[in-house]
Enzyme design. Structure first.
Site, short mmCIF file in Angstrom:
data_model
loop_
_atom_site.label_atom_id
_atom_site.label_comp_id
_atom_site.label_asym_id
_atom_site.label_seq_id
_atom_site.Cartn_x
_atom_site.Cartn_y
_atom_site.Cartn_z
N ASN A 47 56.85 165.66 141.98
CA ASN A 47 58.30 165.42 141.96
C ASN A 47 58.95 166.64 142.62
O ASN A 47 58.95 167.73 142.03
CB ASN A 47 58.73 165.28 140.51
N ASN B 186 70.79 163.85 142.88
CA ASN B 186 69.77 162.94 143.39
C ASN B 186 69.72 163.00 144.91
O ASN B 186 70.63 163.55 145.55
CB ASN B 186 70.06 161.50 142.95
N CYS C 2 67.09 166.19 134.70
CA CYS C 2 65.83 165.96 135.39
C CYS C 2 64.79 166.87 134.75
O CYS C 2 64.90 168.11 134.85
CB CYS C 2 65.97 166.27 136.88
N GLY C 3 63.80 166.31 134.08
CA GLY C 3 62.82 167.11 133.35
C GLY C 3 61.95 167.97 134.25
O GLY C 3 61.81 169.18 134.02
N ASN C 4 61.37 167.38 135.28
CA ASN C 4 60.56 168.17 136.20
C ASN C 4 61.42 169.15 136.97
O ASN C 4 61.00 170.27 137.28
CB ASN C 4 59.81 167.26 137.17
N ASN D 208 66.59 154.03 135.32
CA ASN D 208 65.27 154.30 135.87
C ASN D 208 64.29 153.32 135.23
O ASN D 208 64.50 152.87 134.10
CB ASN D 208 64.85 155.73 135.56
N ARG E 161 66.33 155.85 140.02
CA ARG E 161 67.65 155.58 140.59
C ARG E 161 68.13 156.85 141.30
O ARG E 161 67.78 157.97 140.91
CB ARG E 161 68.65 155.18 139.51
N CYS F 8 58.13 161.71 137.12
CA CYS F 8 59.51 161.83 136.65
C CYS F 8 59.45 162.39 135.23
O CYS F 8 58.89 161.76 134.34
CB CYS F 8 60.20 160.46 136.66
N GLY F 9 60.03 163.58 135.02
CA GLY F 9 59.91 164.24 133.73
C GLY F 9 60.56 163.50 132.59
O GLY F 9 59.96 163.31 131.52
N THR F 10 61.81 163.04 132.78
CA THR F 10 62.47 162.30 131.71
C THR F 10 61.81 160.94 131.51
O THR F 10 61.76 160.42 130.40
CB THR F 10 63.97 162.12 132.01
#
Length: 257
Positions: A13, A65, A74-76, A170, A188, A197-199
């Site tokens: 990511n 985004n 955004c986790g990552n 997402n 998205r 995707c972290g989240t």
């Protein structure tokens, strides 16, 4: 105008990260951000992260985004922002940062970054599948074999469905294995599959254990871009003590004109 940037990725990511404490980049310039993230005509990334000073924390991160629009957590990206801050001396040893959804703590060891995620409410069922918000909204679809999943077509269909209007969602496709889950995500704002995707990984891990009832869990997660893990506790009323762990790698730096 010259913008000094770094490129990082967290399990594939990837993000453009810039120190914006001197306001070198206008965060309202969607066209510029979209062009920077373009993989053919710009630098190329799933999103852009800007870092700012914050009196109470090591830094504040703002996330956009690839479509140029300001987004949610955004986790990552958060993990990569920590790696960037540590490398460039932005950290103030408070071990916390402010993100779009609130305050997160972090720790680092051997390039592996762990960040806390905010407590969240239990999943709700929409059309028989789990939906929950882990800083960003995620819809979970269980599949028997993710190698056969048409992530783009199915993800796009769900992302724009009336069930999630007007903001959309997402979409995570989850294959359950003996000792891990394998997750593929349609994001998205990117409007395509991302390598992780972290989240989304966090939401998928919680969904995987939700039916087991209250307790503390650790879920190992594979994605097309690499491996992550999620620790959390399920209680009767919410999910708390959530931590996302994985690599955050520097790729290259440059100057964008």
């Amino acid at each position: 105008m010259q913008i000094i940037f770094n490129k990082y990725h967290g399990a594939g990511n990837d993000f453009i990260i810039a120190d914006n404490r001197q306001q070198v980049l206008d965060p309202d310039n969607e066209t510029l951000i979209r062009h920077m993230c373009d993989r053919h005509f710009g630098i190329g990334a799933d999103g852009l992260i800007l870092l700012y000073d914050h009196a109470g924390h090591d830094f504040e991160m703002e996330y956009f985004n690839a479509d140029g629009r300001k987004s949610t957590m955004c986790g990552n990206g958060g993990r990569c922002a920590v790696a960037f801050a540590l490398k460039h001396g932005i950290s103030r040893n408070k071990n916390t940062f402010l993100a779009p959804d609130g305050v997160h703590s972090y720790r680092e060891k051997d390039n592996i970054i762990t960040i806390s995620m905010l407590d969240t409410m239990p999943p709700v069922e929409i059309n028989g599948r789990n939906f929950l918000n882990t800083g960003s909204p995620h819809y979970i679809i269980d599949v028997p074999d993710n190698s056969k999943t048409d992530v783009y077509s199915k993800g796009k269909e769900v992302r724009w469905s009336d069930d999630f209007a007007p903001g959309g969602t997402n979409v995570n496709f989850v294959e359950h294995r003996d000792d891990e889950i394998y997750v593929r995500t349609f994001e998205r704002g990117v409007e395509d599959e991302t390598l992780s995707c972290g989240t989304g990984v966090t939401a998928s891990a919680i969904s995987d254990k939700w039916d087991n009832g209250p307790g503390k869990y650790k879920v190992n997660v594979s994605t097309p871009g690499g491996k992550l893990s999620v620790d959390f506790e399920i209680t009767d009323k919410m999910i708390k003590g959530i931590y996302l762990t994985g690599p955050a790698e520097f790729v290259f730096s440059g100057v964008y004109e």
